[in-house]
Design an enzyme around this catalytic site. Structure first.
Site, PDB file in Angstrom:
ATOM      1  N   ARG A 133       0.959  -1.140  -0.174  1.00  0.00           N
ATOM      2  CA  ARG A 133      -0.009  -0.049   0.025  1.00  0.00           C
ATOM      3  C   ARG A 133       0.924   1.367  -0.063  1.00  0.00           C
ATOM      4  NH1 ARG A 133      -4.440   0.345   4.478  1.00  0.00           N
ATOM      5  NH2 ARG A 133      -2.894   0.779   5.811  1.00  0.00           N
ATOM      6  N   LYS A 235      -2.977   6.384   1.824  1.00  0.00           N
ATOM      7  CA  LYS A 235      -2.794   6.547   3.076  1.00  0.00           C
ATOM      8  C   LYS A 235      -1.740   8.102   3.325  1.00  0.00           C
ATOM      9  CE  LYS A 235      -3.128   4.205   7.510  1.00  0.00           C
ATOM     10  NZ  LYS A 235      -4.497   4.861   7.667  1.00  0.00           N
ATOM     11  N   GLU A 271     -16.187   6.514   4.532  1.00  0.00           N
ATOM     12  CA  GLU A 271     -15.683   5.769   5.574  1.00  0.00           C
ATOM     13  C   GLU A 271     -15.419   6.760   6.976  1.00  0.00           C
ATOM     14  OE1 GLU A 271     -11.538   5.761   3.455  1.00  0.00           O
ATOM     15  OE2 GLU A 271     -10.984   5.862   5.544  1.00  0.00           O
TER      16      GLU A 271
END
Ligand code: COI
Length: 392
Positions: A133, A235, A271
């Protein structure tokens, strides 16, 4: 104490000519030797205290920073590879005032956890997924990234040298925080000329002050978390400060966290500030599809897998906010949050309540996930990496 006698390097170097290429190769392949060598660059091995546990109130861990002894740092220039990392005592780092991360937010972070099993083994949960990621996020943020191997190796080193900070079984985990930041100086808007990859760790307990009690979420109508074409799906550190306003407001009103809707229609669930969201209706478990605005959580992905194994139908799709009215259960997933039940969601002044507790899907999935993470359930999926016990 660390034992340095019986390692592969020592055995081979006793029989090979010191400094020969075979001997060097042997040393490279001995992971614990490489660890010892990165430690020795900054500290003598004797500096590394191998007490079983750090002196901490293990029964009252929250999610605050209690820095573990060592951090890992390496740097690279743009378009080059990261150097071999060094371990040093946790502490402040020097950054240029014009570092890319400070001026233009060129930065990514990750989070994984190390758990201590009942038998005293240390397991790290899916660090390869964090590495992948970070690689994807780095591409989006125009940064070089460490290789998967270097990332995983750094996480393993941090778990091992800080193992006295891994809480006793059932008391929490060592949260491991890898960071990738533009450390080189820039003034005009451009990728930084130098990058730093850093890993530190802190023992943690429950993320929410509620502990394991159900969360009360608030649906935000004024603020959004991410927009199509933006960077909501990676992220990047820049996704977190902008939610603080909504989060603080909701917390001041007694809520646990904020659930965001999509920025275009203001209708579909996206989210929560700190985690992904799932809803349960009968045998169907649904979660918003990742489409660039939703973080591809590693716990999210693991829970989808476990839910399939448990016979649930899992749907990744658009979830209109109105579906909450009919949902049996709602729960959140994340590395920090793990798998947390949601007791209520408040939207447009209406509080919708959900089933929680014994017999819930949430509890069933939690038991399996945490069972695998903590070694109570056999890991047939190859998700956990065992950290060698000592430098031997
Ligand atoms: C994590 O779960 O690891 C996160 O990055 C969430 C963060 C808000 C603690």
């Amino acid at each position: 104490m660390i034992q340095t006698s019986a390692c592969l390097r020592n055995l081979l170097t006793q029989s090979l000519h010191p400094g020969s290429s075979l001997s060097k190769l042997a040393a490279y392949f001995c992971y614990t030797c490489r660890l010892a060598s990165s430690l020795q660059q900054e500290h003598k091995l004797s500096d590394y205290s191998d007490n079983e546990y750090a002196d901490l109130d293990w029964d009252n861990l929250g999610f605050g920073i209690t820095p573990a002894d060592y951090m890992y740092i390496t740097k690279c220039s743009k378009d080059k590879n990261f150097e071999q990392g060094k371990l040093s005592r946790y502490g402040n780092i020097g950054l240029s005032p014009s570092a890319g991360v400070l001026n233009y937010g060129q930065g990514l972070y990750e989070g994984t956890k190390a758990y201590r099993t009942e038998e005293g083994r240390i397991l790290v949960f899916r660090p390869d997924q964090n590495a992948m990621r970070m690689k994807m996020g780095a591409e989006r943020m125009c940064m070089p990234s460490p290789s998967i191997d270097q990332f995983v190796d750094a996480v393993k080193q941090i778990a091992l040298v800080n193992k006295r900070w891994v809480p006793p079984p059932g008391k929490g985990a060592l949260y491991i925080r890898p960071l990738l930041v533009g450390s080189g100086p820039v003034l005009g808007l451009a990728p930084a000329p130098e990058y730093m990859f850093l890993v530190y760790a802190s023992p943690v307990g429950n993320y929410f002050k509620e502990g394991s009690a159900p969360l009360n979420l608030y649906i935000e109508e004024d603020f959004v978390r991410a927009t199509p074409g933006g960077a909501g799906g990676v992220k990047t550190i820049g996704n977190y400060a902008p939610v603080l306003k909504a989060l603080t407001r909701a917390k001041n009103r007694g809520f646990s966290d904020v659930l965001y809707l999509d920025s275009v229609h203001r209708k579909y669930l996206e989210e929560v500030s700190s985690c992904n969201i799932f809803i349960v209706k009968g045998n169907v478990i649904s979660t918003p599809a990742t489409n660039g605005t939703i973080l591809e959580g590693i716990t999210r992905k693991s829970v989808i897998d476990i839910a399939h194994d448990h016979g649930y139908q899992v749907e990744e799709r658009l979830i209109p906010v109105d579906e909450l009215i009919d949902a049996d259960e709602v729960f959140c997933t994340g590395t920090a949050v793990v798998l947390a039940p949601v007791g209520s969601i408040t939207y447009k002044n209406r509080r919708i309540e959900f089933r929680t507790g014994a017999g819930s899907a949430c509890q069933e999935l939690y038991s399996t996930l945490v069972g695998i993470q903590t070694g109570l359930i056999e890991d047939k999926k190859g998700w956990t990496i065992e950290i060698p016990h000592q430098i031997n």
